[in-house]
Write a protein that holds these residues in place. Structure first.
Motif, PDB file in Angstrom:
ATOM      1  N   LEU A  50      -3.005 -13.032 -10.880  1.00  7.38           N
ATOM      2  CA  LEU A  50      -2.213 -14.046 -10.212  1.00  7.38           C
ATOM      3  C   LEU A  50      -1.327 -13.288  -9.285  1.00  7.38           C
ATOM      4  O   LEU A  50      -0.422 -12.428  -9.714  1.00  7.38           O
ATOM      5  CB  LEU A  50      -1.276 -14.667 -11.176  1.00  7.38           C
ATOM      6  N   VAL A  51      -1.652 -13.511  -7.830  1.00  3.79           N
ATOM      7  CA  VAL A  51      -0.998 -12.468  -6.813  1.00  3.79           C
ATOM      8  C   VAL A  51       0.030 -13.297  -6.400  1.00  3.79           C
ATOM      9  O   VAL A  51       0.008 -14.273  -5.629  1.00  3.79           O
ATOM     10  CB  VAL A  51      -1.885 -12.051  -6.046  1.00  3.79           C
ATOM     11  N   HIS A  52       1.276 -12.473  -6.190  1.00  2.00           N
ATOM     12  CA  HIS A  52       2.618 -13.203  -5.195  1.00  2.00           C
ATOM     13  C   HIS A  52       2.126 -13.307  -3.785  1.00  2.00           C
ATOM     14  O   HIS A  52       1.784 -12.352  -3.169  1.00  2.00           O
ATOM     15  CB  HIS A  52       3.839 -12.678  -5.731  1.00  2.00           C
ATOM     16  N   LYS A  53       2.530 -14.381  -3.243  1.00  2.00           N
ATOM     17  CA  LYS A  53       2.198 -14.699  -1.650  1.00  2.00           C
ATOM     18  C   LYS A  53       2.637 -13.421  -0.930  1.00  2.00           C
ATOM     19  O   LYS A  53       2.203 -12.991   0.244  1.00  2.00           O
ATOM     20  CB  LYS A  53       2.759 -16.095  -1.184  1.00  2.00           C
ATOM     21  N   ASP A  54       3.642 -12.856  -1.091  1.00  2.05           N
ATOM     22  CA  ASP A  54       4.270 -11.617  -0.411  1.00  2.05           C
ATOM     23  C   ASP A  54       3.269 -10.489  -0.571  1.00  2.05           C
ATOM     24  O   ASP A  54       3.518  -9.480   0.110  1.00  2.05           O
ATOM     25  CB  ASP A  54       5.795 -11.122  -0.922  1.00  2.05           C
ATOM     26  N   PHE A  55       2.314 -10.265  -1.567  1.00  7.40           N
ATOM     27  CA  PHE A  55       1.453  -9.210  -1.884  1.00  7.40           C
ATOM     28  C   PHE A  55       0.162  -9.425  -1.584  1.00  7.40           C
ATOM     29  O   PHE A  55      -0.804  -8.769  -1.794  1.00  7.40           O
ATOM     30  CB  PHE A  55       1.729  -8.695  -3.223  1.00  7.40           C
ATOM     31  N   GLU A  56      -0.175 -10.709  -0.924  1.00  2.71           N
ATOM     32  CA  GLU A  56      -1.329 -10.956  -0.499  1.00  2.71           C
ATOM     33  C   GLU A  56      -2.106 -10.209   0.241  1.00  2.71           C
ATOM     34  O   GLU A  56      -1.631  -9.659   1.495  1.00  2.71           O
ATOM     35  CB  GLU A  56      -1.676 -12.523  -0.065  1.00  2.71           C
TER      36      GLU A  56
END
Length: 59
Positions: A50-56
């Motif tokens: 699960l990756v936060h959108k800021d780290f995509e």
């Protein structure tokens, strides 16, 4: 026999639930906290990343 790679999901929040996403075939719902410095967390049940959108694209 090949093993499929774990699922990667982009999420909007740093605290997110995971239940395997397959209804009765999933797993118990767990709440996961994404560390602000790491940007992602892996579910201990289904290995989904699960990756936060800021780290995509960065992890």
């Amino acid at each position: 026999m090949t093993t499929q790679a774990p699922e990667t999901r982009i999420v909007q929040a740093y605290r997110i639930p995971c239940d395997g996403g397959e209804g009765a075939l999933g797993h118990p719902r767990v709440w996961l906290q994404i560390p602000h410095d790491k940007g992602y967390v892996e579910c201990p049940y289904c290995d989904a990343k699960l990756v936060h959108k800021d780290f995509e694209g960065k992890v």
